[in-house]
Each structure stands twice: as structure tokens, then as C-alpha cells.
Enzyme design. Sequence first.
Site, PDB file in Angstrom:
ATOM      1  N   THR A  76      71.821-102.438  16.111  1.00  0.00           N
ATOM      2  CA  THR A  76      72.787-102.706  15.041  1.00  0.00           C
ATOM      3  C   THR A  76      73.665-103.889  15.451  1.00  0.00           C
ATOM      4  O   THR A  76      73.748-104.224  16.632  1.00  0.00           O
ATOM      5  CB  THR A  76      73.638-101.454  14.738  1.00  0.00           C
ATOM      6  OG1 THR A  76      74.282-101.038  15.934  1.00  0.00           O
ATOM      7  CG2 THR A  76      72.761-100.323  14.201  1.00  0.00           C
ATOM      8  N   THR A 131      77.054-105.134  15.874  1.00  0.00           N
ATOM      9  CA  THR A 131      78.061-105.188  16.945  1.00  0.00           C
ATOM     10  C   THR A 131      77.487-104.667  18.254  1.00  0.00           C
ATOM     11  O   THR A 131      77.760-105.218  19.324  1.00  0.00           O
ATOM     12  CB  THR A 131      79.323-104.391  16.552  1.00  0.00           C
ATOM     13  OG1 THR A 131      79.851-104.944  15.347  1.00  0.00           O
ATOM     14  CG2 THR A 131      80.381-104.437  17.640  1.00  0.00           C
ATOM     15  N   CYS A 132      76.668-103.639  18.171  1.00  0.00           N
ATOM     16  CA  CYS A 132      76.076-103.048  19.369  1.00  0.00           C
ATOM     17  C   CYS A 132      75.174-104.047  20.090  1.00  0.00           C
ATOM     18  O   CYS A 132      75.203-104.153  21.318  1.00  0.00           O
ATOM     19  CB  CYS A 132      75.277-101.801  18.996  1.00  0.00           C
ATOM     20  SG  CYS A 132      76.231-100.582  18.059  1.00  0.00           S
ATOM     21  N   SER A 133      74.380-104.794  19.333  1.00  0.00           N
ATOM     22  CA  SER A 133      73.428-105.746  19.908  1.00  0.00           C
ATOM     23  C   SER A 133      74.031-107.108  20.229  1.00  0.00           C
ATOM     24  O   SER A 133      73.564-107.789  21.146  1.00  0.00           O
ATOM     25  CB  SER A 133      72.252-105.958  18.951  1.00  0.00           C
ATOM     26  OG  SER A 133      71.456-104.797  18.893  1.00  0.00           O
ATOM     27  N   LEU A 154      76.551-103.864  24.075  1.00  0.00           N
ATOM     28  CA  LEU A 154      75.606-103.788  25.190  1.00  0.00           C
ATOM     29  C   LEU A 154      75.578-105.092  25.991  1.00  0.00           C
ATOM     30  O   LEU A 154      75.629-105.049  27.217  1.00  0.00           O
ATOM     31  CB  LEU A 154      74.210-103.397  24.691  1.00  0.00           C
ATOM     32  CG  LEU A 154      73.117-103.324  25.766  1.00  0.00           C
ATOM     33  CD1 LEU A 154      73.473-102.359  26.887  1.00  0.00           C
ATOM     34  CD2 LEU A 154      71.788-102.935  25.119  1.00  0.00           C
TER      35      LEU A 154
END
Length: 157
Positions: free
Chosen positions: A45, A47-49, A53
Site C-alpha cells: 500500500t 505509505t507502507c511501501s 518499510l
Amino acid sequence: MIQQGQKLPNATLSELTKDGMVNHDVTELFAGKKAILFAVPGAFTPTCSESHLPGYVVHADQLKAKGVDLIACVSVNDAFVMQAWGEAQNASEIMMLADGDGSFTKALGLEMDTEKFGGVRSQRYAMLLDDGVVTRLNIEAPKEFEVSKAEKLLELL
């Protein structure tokens, strides 16, 4: 909801390794370790990618230099997705853990219902752990990304 000073709940998280599927007992996994556990609403997703992370990938060496034994990312996704996401992000220093049915996330009291996005997922957070005990818990406000960043935890160590 889990609080600082509490032990992580008993649960099993999965990891797909080069040797196959490994089911980790949370209590055993974090026993005797200084660790960071951070959670994302979903692998791959935005913001996560793009930020969450990758921040831990970039700062893994600095975090470990400050005494962190283990950095783990958890999401309510399956182990196959977490493994593929970790590979895509060059996250070899990060343990990519799957909470496939959301039971660990629910036991923490950190679930959220994203409705049409994906159902029950994890809130975005980061915690510092010492021997499985939460010594710091940073939970993001909805649609925010400030307190669970790798840089923020680096400041706290």
C-alpha cells in the site's frame, strides 16, 4: 489495548523463508531480545511501501548499532504477500511477519476496520520491546505517519 509495561500476548505469526513456512511463537521470538515491532495496514500500500518499510530498511544498521537485536514488520496479510513485499523492498534485515487472520492484532487491541479497503487490518504503530515487554508504544492517529517512523524510534534509543 496493549500498554507500555505489558508483555506481548501469546500468538503465532508466520514467515515464509527460503526454507519454507515458519510459524513463530511470539513469546519465544522476542524472548531475551531488544526488538522493534512495527505494523502496517497493508503490504504494497502507498505509505507502507513508499515510506514506512523503506525507513526501517535504510536505518536498520543504525538501529542495530544502538542495541536492537531484531526488527520485525507485521501486517494482516498472508506470509506469501509479506515475503514478496520484503523482497520487492530489499528488506533483508527486517523480519516480515504475517498475521493472516488478524488474531495477534486483535489480541493487541490495535485492529481497525478499513471496510472496503481490506476489512480488519492493523493500525499503524511501532513498539520497542525488551524481552517481549512493551517499553514504548507509538500508535499513529488515523491517516498520519509521524510517530511510527524508523527515524522516530532511532531518536528514542
